[in-house]
Motif scaffolding. Structure first.
Motif, PDB file in Angstrom:
ATOM      1  N   LEU A 186     -27.102  -9.933  37.978  1.00 15.76           N
ATOM      2  CA  LEU A 186     -25.736  -9.968  37.452  1.00 15.76           C
ATOM      3  C   LEU A 186     -24.795 -10.686  38.407  1.00 15.76           C
ATOM      4  N   PHE A 187     -25.048 -10.487  39.684  1.00 14.68           N
ATOM      5  CA  PHE A 187     -24.189 -11.083  40.700  1.00 14.68           C
ATOM      6  C   PHE A 187     -24.307 -12.603  40.666  1.00 14.68           C
ATOM      7  N   LYS A 188     -25.509 -13.098  40.386  1.00 13.75           N
ATOM      8  CA  LYS A 188     -25.748 -14.538  40.423  1.00 13.75           C
ATOM      9  C   LYS A 188     -25.333 -15.245  39.141  1.00 13.75           C
ATOM     10  N   GLU A 189     -25.396 -14.522  38.031  1.00 15.80           N
ATOM     11  CA  GLU A 189     -25.186 -15.184  36.747  1.00 15.80           C
ATOM     12  C   GLU A 189     -24.050 -14.548  35.949  1.00 15.80           C
ATOM     13  N   ALA A 190     -23.181 -15.355  35.481  1.00 14.66           N
ATOM     14  CA  ALA A 190     -22.154 -14.888  34.550  1.00 14.66           C
ATOM     15  C   ALA A 190     -22.774 -14.820  33.164  1.00 14.66           C
ATOM     16  N   VAL A 191     -22.033 -14.364  32.195  1.00 12.31           N
ATOM     17  CA  VAL A 191     -22.556 -14.245  30.835  1.00 12.31           C
ATOM     18  C   VAL A 191     -23.050 -15.594  30.310  1.00 12.31           C
ATOM     19  N   THR A 192     -22.408 -16.669  30.752  1.00 14.75           N
ATOM     20  CA  THR A 192     -22.802 -18.013  30.321  1.00 14.75           C
ATOM     21  C   THR A 192     -24.035 -18.510  31.032  1.00 14.75           C
ATOM     22  N   GLY A 193     -24.488 -17.777  32.046  1.00 10.63           N
ATOM     23  CA  GLY A 193     -25.642 -18.207  32.825  1.00 10.63           C
ATOM     24  C   GLY A 193     -25.269 -19.019  34.039  1.00 10.63           C
ATOM     25  N   LYS A 194     -23.958 -19.232  34.255  1.00 12.26           N
ATOM     26  CA  LYS A 194     -23.522 -20.003  35.416  1.00 12.26           C
ATOM     27  C   LYS A 194     -23.338 -19.089  36.602  1.00 12.26           C
ATOM     28  N   SER A 195     -23.385 -19.685  37.769  1.00  5.50           N
ATOM     29  CA  SER A 195     -23.213 -18.912  38.995  1.00  5.50           C
ATOM     30  C   SER A 195     -21.827 -18.291  39.023  1.00  5.50           C
ATOM     31  N   LYS A 196     -21.739 -17.074  39.525  1.00  8.90           N
ATOM     32  CA  LYS A 196     -20.444 -16.424  39.665  1.00  8.90           C
ATOM     33  C   LYS A 196     -19.705 -16.951  40.880  1.00  8.90           C
ATOM     34  N   PHE A 197     -20.395 -17.737  41.694  1.00 12.34           N
ATOM     35  CA  PHE A 197     -19.758 -18.343  42.852  1.00 12.34           C
ATOM     36  C   PHE A 197     -19.534 -19.816  42.578  1.00 12.34           C
ATOM     37  N   PRO A 198     -18.328 -20.242  42.305  1.00 10.79           N
ATOM     38  CA  PRO A 198     -18.080 -21.657  42.089  1.00 10.79           C
ATOM     39  C   PRO A 198     -18.240 -22.432  43.383  1.00 10.79           C
ATOM     40  N   ASP A 199     -18.127 -23.749  43.274  1.00 11.28           N
ATOM     41  CA  ASP A 199     -18.236 -24.579  44.466  1.00 11.28           C
ATOM     42  C   ASP A 199     -17.283 -24.077  45.535  1.00 11.28           C
ATOM     43  N   SER A 200     -17.753 -24.050  46.777  1.00  7.36           N
ATOM     44  CA  SER A 200     -16.978 -23.436  47.858  1.00  7.36           C
ATOM     45  C   SER A 200     -15.628 -24.108  48.071  1.00  7.36           C
ATOM     46  N   SER A 201     -15.511 -25.385  47.686  1.00 13.66           N
ATOM     47  CA  SER A 201     -14.241 -26.061  47.868  1.00 13.66           C
ATOM     48  C   SER A 201     -13.175 -25.532  46.914  1.00 13.66           C
ATOM     49  N   HIS A 202     -13.604 -24.849  45.833  1.00 11.51           N
ATOM     50  CA  HIS A 202     -12.663 -24.322  44.845  1.00 11.51           C
ATOM     51  C   HIS A 202     -12.558 -22.805  44.892  1.00 11.51           C
ATOM     52  N   GLN A 203     -13.522 -22.138  45.489  1.00  9.91           N
ATOM     53  CA  GLN A 203     -13.529 -20.680  45.486  1.00  9.91           C
ATOM     54  C   GLN A 203     -12.513 -20.136  46.480  1.00  9.91           C
ATOM     55  N   SER A 204     -11.638 -19.273  46.019  1.00 16.66           N
ATOM     56  CA  SER A 204     -10.626 -18.698  46.903  1.00 16.66           C
ATOM     57  C   SER A 204     -10.642 -17.181  46.909  1.00 16.66           C
ATOM     58  N   PHE A 205     -11.373 -16.562  45.977  1.00  6.33           N
ATOM     59  CA  PHE A 205     -11.406 -15.108  45.921  1.00  6.33           C
ATOM     60  C   PHE A 205     -12.771 -14.631  45.443  1.00  6.33           C
ATOM     61  N   LEU A 206     -13.016 -13.360  45.628  1.00  2.38           N
ATOM     62  CA  LEU A 206     -14.263 -12.731  45.211  1.00  2.38           C
ATOM     63  C   LEU A 206     -13.934 -11.508  44.379  1.00  2.38           C
ATOM     64  N   VAL A 207     -14.641 -11.341  43.271  1.00  2.00           N
ATOM     65  CA  VAL A 207     -14.467 -10.159  42.428  1.00  2.00           C
ATOM     66  C   VAL A 207     -15.450  -9.095  42.908  1.00  2.00           C
ATOM     67  N   ILE A 208     -14.930  -7.946  43.316  1.00  2.00           N
ATOM     68  CA  ILE A 208     -15.742  -6.857  43.854  1.00  2.00           C
ATOM     69  C   ILE A 208     -15.488  -5.612  43.022  1.00  2.00           C
ATOM     70  N   LYS A 209     -16.559  -5.002  42.535  1.00  2.85           N
ATOM     71  CA  LYS A 209     -16.428  -3.766  41.766  1.00  2.85           C
ATOM     72  C   LYS A 209     -16.824  -2.590  42.648  1.00  2.85           C
TER      73      LYS A 209
END
Length: 240
Positions: free
Chosen positions: A119-142
């Protein structure tokens, strides 16, 4: 990462055992418990479940028949059965694990860790939940039955707590179901670095190296450096 799960098993003791195990893990939420696969169809087809614990031998429809008849899109399945002979067929149907009854809590946690990693690696669409590091600014933590939006710059370091991890942040500490291995593979490497078997640090938060090069100073905290990581830490963080 909260895992919404469903139990399908015609045996009351088996459902009770799973309910007890699920209740012991903070980031798991039981959203349905059924004696028959057909009873669970509306909820599963609505896509509300992340994980299904599915028995094999049931009166109305077997677990295998159910898997073959219904497309459980974006839903992970764990077979729970007293019969080992269905394991190969189960994996051919893309189940993520096969729990052979009776199974203990430790074996159950291993399964949940596997589900959490996926679940951590894949969103519902099958894409990584971690976008490219140049665009990632936050992390969703449950954690604590809440969903937190944490800025990467506010994470000081991450500590392994066996099947959980603790995010040590500037103003809070969050404990979530995850693994350092998964985080190491998915967090942006230009921001985070594994420095010990039990610790990942935010590279921008590291202030000093001291204690004969065995410890890092981060804010008011001290993080140990594993011996096998020492040379890489010196090179990447301090250019030594």
């Amino acid at each position: 990462m909260t895992i919404n799960c469903v139990i399908i098993d015609d045996e009351f003791p088996a459902r009770t055992l799973l309910k007890g195990y699920i209740a012991r893990i903070p980031n798991m939420e039981l959203i349905g418990s059924y004696k028959s696969p057909l009873e669970a169809v509306p909820l599963l087809q609505a896509g509300e479940a992340d994980l299904v614990f599915l028995d094999i031998q049931m009166p109305e429809m077997s677990g295998m028949e159910f898997l073959k008849a219904f497309q459980l899109k974006n839903t992970m399945v764990v077979i729970t059965s007293a019969y080992s002979q269905y394991a190969l067929e189960g994996y051919q149907l893309d189940v993520i694990d096969y729990l052979l009854k009776p199974f203990d809590f430790e074996r159950f946690v291993q399964t949940i860790q596997k589900a959490g990693n996926r679940l951590f690696k894949e969103a519902v669409t099958g894409k990584s939940k971690f976008p490219d590091s140049s665009h990632q600014s936050f992390l969703v933590i449950k954690a604590d039955h809440k969903t937190y939006r944490v800025r990467l710059e506010d994470i000081l370091f991450i500590e392994s707590l066996r099947e959980y991890v603790a995010f040590h942040c500037v103003n809070q500490k969050l404990v979530s179901l995850d693994s350092l291995k998964n985080l190491t593979e998915n967090l942006p490497s230009d921001r985070f670095m594994r420095v010990h078997k039990s610790f990942i640090v935010n590279r921008d938060q590291v202030k000093a190296l001291y204690g004969n090069q065995l410890q890092l100073h981060i804010s008011e905290k001290v993080v140990p450096i594993g011996q096998s990581y020492r040379e890489e830490v010196k090179k990447r963080l301090f250019g030594l």
